[in-house]
Write an enzyme that holds these catalytic residues in place. Structure first.
Site, short mmCIF file in Angstrom:
data_model
loop_
_atom_site.label_atom_id
_atom_site.label_comp_id
_atom_site.label_asym_id
_atom_site.label_seq_id
_atom_site.Cartn_x
_atom_site.Cartn_y
_atom_site.Cartn_z
CG PHE A 1 -2.12 -0.93 1.00
CD1 PHE A 1 -3.06 -0.72 0.01
CD2 PHE A 1 -2.25 -2.05 1.82
CE1 PHE A 1 -4.12 -1.60 -0.17
CE2 PHE A 1 -3.30 -2.93 1.66
CZ PHE A 1 -4.24 -2.71 0.66
CB CYS A 2 4.02 2.18 1.70
SG CYS A 2 3.44 1.98 3.40
#
Length: 190
Positions: free
Chosen positions: A57-58
């Site tokens: 997700f980052c």
């Protein structure tokens, strides 16, 4: 050069608050001072905190912001990412995904602490994915988004705030025009 905090320990920064200043190092080992490097030049700052370089997700979030940098720059906005990763990790992450913005290292978590973006989970302090939009002339937080993992929606929210801020700035610069606005009290940046 290590971390230096100024303006006290806020621990829960919200819209309307003056953003605490901090000094740290970016992925290239250059000093980063929020007030001096971004806000003193009147730029909007999209200051986003994320858990870990390379996390699925980052990475999606960083790449979405990367793909929006040119559009954000049209509104005099600068993106700055912050995580607990080392400068070396930030450098690898930025190079691998061609990230054109600064990634600030906060290995000891003090920046996250003063901004209020840590949360406890099973006795461990974790970074809550948090984005602040900071107005450049006043240094006030104008928006805050927490745990936004729908990155299209995240960018739309950022874009809406930045466009509104640009319109307000334009109105403030028109001679003889009285600006009507709906904010009240000590949090009003106008």
């Amino acid at each position: 050069m290590g971390f230096t905090k100024r303006n006290g320990n806020k621990n829960n920064v919200s819209p309307g608050d003056l953003a605490p200043d901090f000094v740290s190092l970016d992925q290239h080992g250059n000093g980063f001072d929020l007030r001096k490097d971004v806000l003193s030049e009147g730029r909007l700052c999209i200051l986003y905190f994320y858990p870990k370089d390379g996390d699925f997700f980052c990475t999606k979030q960083a790449c979405a912001l990367r793909d929006s940098v040119a559009n954000l720059a049209r509104y005099n906005a600068e993106v700055v990412g912050v995580s607990r990763d080392s400068r070396a990790s930030h450098l690898r992450f930025a190079e691998r995904y061609n990230l054109p913005f600064r990634l600030v290292s906060d290995e000891d978590g003090e920046v996250q602490e003063i901004m209020g973006v840590t949360r406890g989970l099973f006795g461990l302090q974790r970074t809550a994915r948090t984005t602040f939009i900071i107005e450049g002339t006043t240094g006030r937080v104008i928006a805050k988004y927490v745990n936004q993992v729908n990155f299209k929606k995240h960018l739309k929210l950022i874009g809406d705030v930045i466009e509104k801020e640009a319109a307000l700035a334009e109105k403030r610069q028109q001679p003889g025009r009285t600006l009507q606005h709906d904010c009240e009290g000590s949090h009003c940046p106008l």
